[in-house]
Design a protein around this motif. Structure first.
Motif, mmCIF file in Angstrom:
data_model
loop_
_atom_site.group_PDB
_atom_site.id
_atom_site.type_symbol
_atom_site.label_atom_id
_atom_site.label_comp_id
_atom_site.label_asym_id
_atom_site.label_seq_id
_atom_site.Cartn_x
_atom_site.Cartn_y
_atom_site.Cartn_z
ATOM 1 N N ILE A 157 36.950 42.605 33.788
ATOM 2 C CA ILE A 157 37.021 43.916 33.152
ATOM 3 C C ILE A 157 36.319 44.987 33.985
ATOM 4 O O ILE A 157 36.837 46.101 34.168
ATOM 5 C CB ILE A 157 36.409 43.854 31.740
ATOM 6 N N LEU A 158 35.134 44.678 34.486
ATOM 7 C CA LEU A 158 34.344 45.674 35.213
ATOM 8 C C LEU A 158 35.052 46.206 36.461
ATOM 9 O O LEU A 158 35.142 47.433 36.645
ATOM 10 C CB LEU A 158 32.974 45.077 35.568
ATOM 11 N N PRO A 159 35.595 45.353 37.334
ATOM 12 C CA PRO A 159 36.302 45.900 38.511
ATOM 13 C C PRO A 159 37.517 46.739 38.138
ATOM 14 O O PRO A 159 37.811 47.745 38.794
ATOM 15 C CB PRO A 159 36.718 44.638 39.285
ATOM 16 N N LEU A 160 38.237 46.343 37.076
ATOM 17 C CA LEU A 160 39.379 47.151 36.651
ATOM 18 C C LEU A 160 38.934 48.505 36.118
ATOM 19 O O LEU A 160 39.614 49.518 36.301
ATOM 20 C CB LEU A 160 40.177 46.402 35.581
ATOM 21 N N GLY A 161 37.777 48.531 35.439
ATOM 22 C CA GLY A 161 37.235 49.806 34.988
ATOM 23 C C GLY A 161 36.900 50.712 36.157
ATOM 24 O O GLY A 161 37.158 51.928 36.113
ATOM 25 N N VAL A 162 36.327 50.135 37.208
ATOM 26 C CA VAL A 162 36.038 50.916 38.413
ATOM 27 C C VAL A 162 37.331 51.468 39.012
ATOM 28 O O VAL A 162 37.400 52.632 39.434
ATOM 29 C CB VAL A 162 35.286 50.047 39.443
ATOM 30 N N ALA A 163 38.373 50.635 39.044
ATOM 31 C CA ALA A 163 39.668 51.091 39.562
ATOM 32 C C ALA A 163 40.225 52.235 38.717
ATOM 33 O O ALA A 163 40.793 53.193 39.250
ATOM 34 C CB ALA A 163 40.656 49.922 39.591
ATOM 35 N N SER A 177 39.192 55.201 27.521
ATOM 36 C CA SER A 177 38.570 53.920 27.179
ATOM 37 C C SER A 177 38.168 53.870 25.710
ATOM 38 O O SER A 177 38.147 52.789 25.113
ATOM 39 C CB SER A 177 37.339 53.690 28.065
ATOM 40 N N LEU A 178 37.853 55.012 25.125
ATOM 41 C CA LEU A 178 37.460 55.052 23.721
ATOM 42 C C LEU A 178 38.664 55.202 22.792
ATOM 43 O O LEU A 178 38.706 54.604 21.718
ATOM 44 C CB LEU A 178 36.478 56.206 23.476
ATOM 45 N N SER A 179 39.645 55.998 23.200
ATOM 46 C CA SER A 179 40.792 56.252 22.319
ATOM 47 C C SER A 179 41.811 55.124 22.358
ATOM 48 O O SER A 179 42.492 54.857 21.363
ATOM 49 C CB SER A 179 41.465 57.566 22.710
ATOM 50 N N ALA A 180 41.953 54.468 23.503
ATOM 51 C CA ALA A 180 42.932 53.375 23.640
ATOM 52 C C ALA A 180 42.300 52.297 24.495
ATOM 53 O O ALA A 180 42.504 52.258 25.708
ATOM 54 C CB ALA A 180 44.219 53.873 24.261
ATOM 55 N N PHE A 181 41.536 51.417 23.857
ATOM 56 C CA PHE A 181 40.822 50.367 24.583
ATOM 57 C C PHE A 181 41.807 49.274 24.975
ATOM 58 O O PHE A 181 41.942 48.263 24.312
ATOM 59 C CB PHE A 181 39.699 49.823 23.707
ATOM 60 N N ALA A 182 42.530 49.528 26.070
ATOM 61 C CA ALA A 182 43.516 48.565 26.575
ATOM 62 C C ALA A 182 43.720 48.855 28.049
ATOM 63 O O ALA A 182 44.328 49.856 28.407
ATOM 64 C CB ALA A 182 44.840 48.673 25.811
ATOM 65 N N GLY A 183 43.188 48.011 28.907
ATOM 66 C CA GLY A 183 43.156 48.295 30.329
ATOM 67 C C GLY A 183 44.509 48.560 30.955
ATOM 68 O O GLY A 183 44.675 49.512 31.719
ATOM 69 N N SER A 184 45.498 47.730 30.639
ATOM 70 C CA SER A 184 46.799 47.893 31.262
ATOM 71 C C SER A 184 47.421 49.233 30.906
ATOM 72 O O SER A 184 47.981 49.928 31.765
ATOM 73 C CB SER A 184 47.727 46.753 30.839
#
Length: 253
Positions: free
Chosen positions: A37-43, A62-69
């Motif tokens: 999760i952390l590296p994708l957040g950095v990206a 990140s707060l309104s739609a907590f879904a990385g993809s």
């Protein structure tokens, strides 16, 4: 081996005895997921800065739609001024997989309405995978929620770190737009190695092939819709097969 004196004999030794121990166990559960999760957040943060979008978009998404993809997709679509309707349809189709997660996600352990609402909101792929590996006796609301809060902290923190990094770098980082594709490629390879998920990989490949032939100008949307329909059909067939098994056993007996 005897149980510790602080635990009742009816409570398994693997179950945390106190709320604090359950919270600590949830945070520990998040460590493996946090590595991804952390590296994708950095990206995500880097992509926001390099796309010329305001820095606050990373934590806001990140707060309104907590879904990385979905967040990575939205940043790319926003940078190319994609129509709002197309963005909304993409979010709906990509995140519809969470409906299937809800069938087996342990939401029943969370009693408080607000806590249950957060558990639904934070039901990401990694949270589902971590909880699926836990025995039923070890699941609890504090452990589940602590793991989900920690995962969201990794994601938001990674996004802010990416924003800071992108602002400090003298030039753009090439290849970040491939981060999402690389993520799903890795997940697909894991699914191929797991024989139980091989049918899903075959259905996904068939959906992409059909979409490229039928609607090459909108292959992504068509493939997602076809894959969703095939997954629903597969789930219906599996449910019917499982429902018929007790009758077959009873008849054979």
């Amino acid at each position: 081996m005897s149980l510790p004196a602080s635990l009742p004999a009816s409570v398994p030794a693997s179950v945390p005895a106190t709320r604090r121990q359950q919270l600590a166990a949830g945070v520990r559960d998040s460590f493996s997921a946090g590595l991804g999760i952390l590296p994708l957040g950095v990206a995500l943060g880097l992509m926001v800065v390099q796309a010329g979008l305001p820095w606050w978009l990373a934590p806001a998404l990140s707060l309104s739609a907590f879904a990385g993809s979905v967040e990575l997709l939205v940043v790319g679509m926003a940078a190319t001024v994609t129509p709002l309707g197309a963005i909304a349809l993409t979010v709906l189709v990509v995140n519809f997989r969470h409906v299937f997660y809800a069938f087996s996600f342990p939401l029943h352990v969370v009693r408080h309405p607000l806590a249950k609402a957060y558990a639904v909101y934070a039901m990401i792929d990694e949270a589902y995978a971590v909880n699926a590996a836990l025995p039923e006796a070890e699941r609890s609301a504090p452990r589940l929620l602590a793991m989900q809060v920690a995962c969201e902290a990794y994601w938001i923190g990674g996004g802010l770190a990416g924003v800071a990094l992108g602002t400090a770098l003298p030039g753009p980082v090439k290849g970040l737009e491939f981060a999402l594709c690389a993520l799903f490629t890795a997940l697909a390879l894991d699914a191929v190695r797991s024989r139980s998920e091989l049918p899903s990989v075959v259905l996904a490949g068939a959906s992409v092939a059909a979409a490229l032939v039928l609607t090459p100008e909108a292959a992504l949307f068509t493939a997602l819709l076809l894959f969703l329909a095939l997954l629903l059909a597969r789930h219906a067939l599996a449910a019917r097969r499982n429902a018929g098994r007790p009758q077959e056993v009873a008849g054979s007996a």
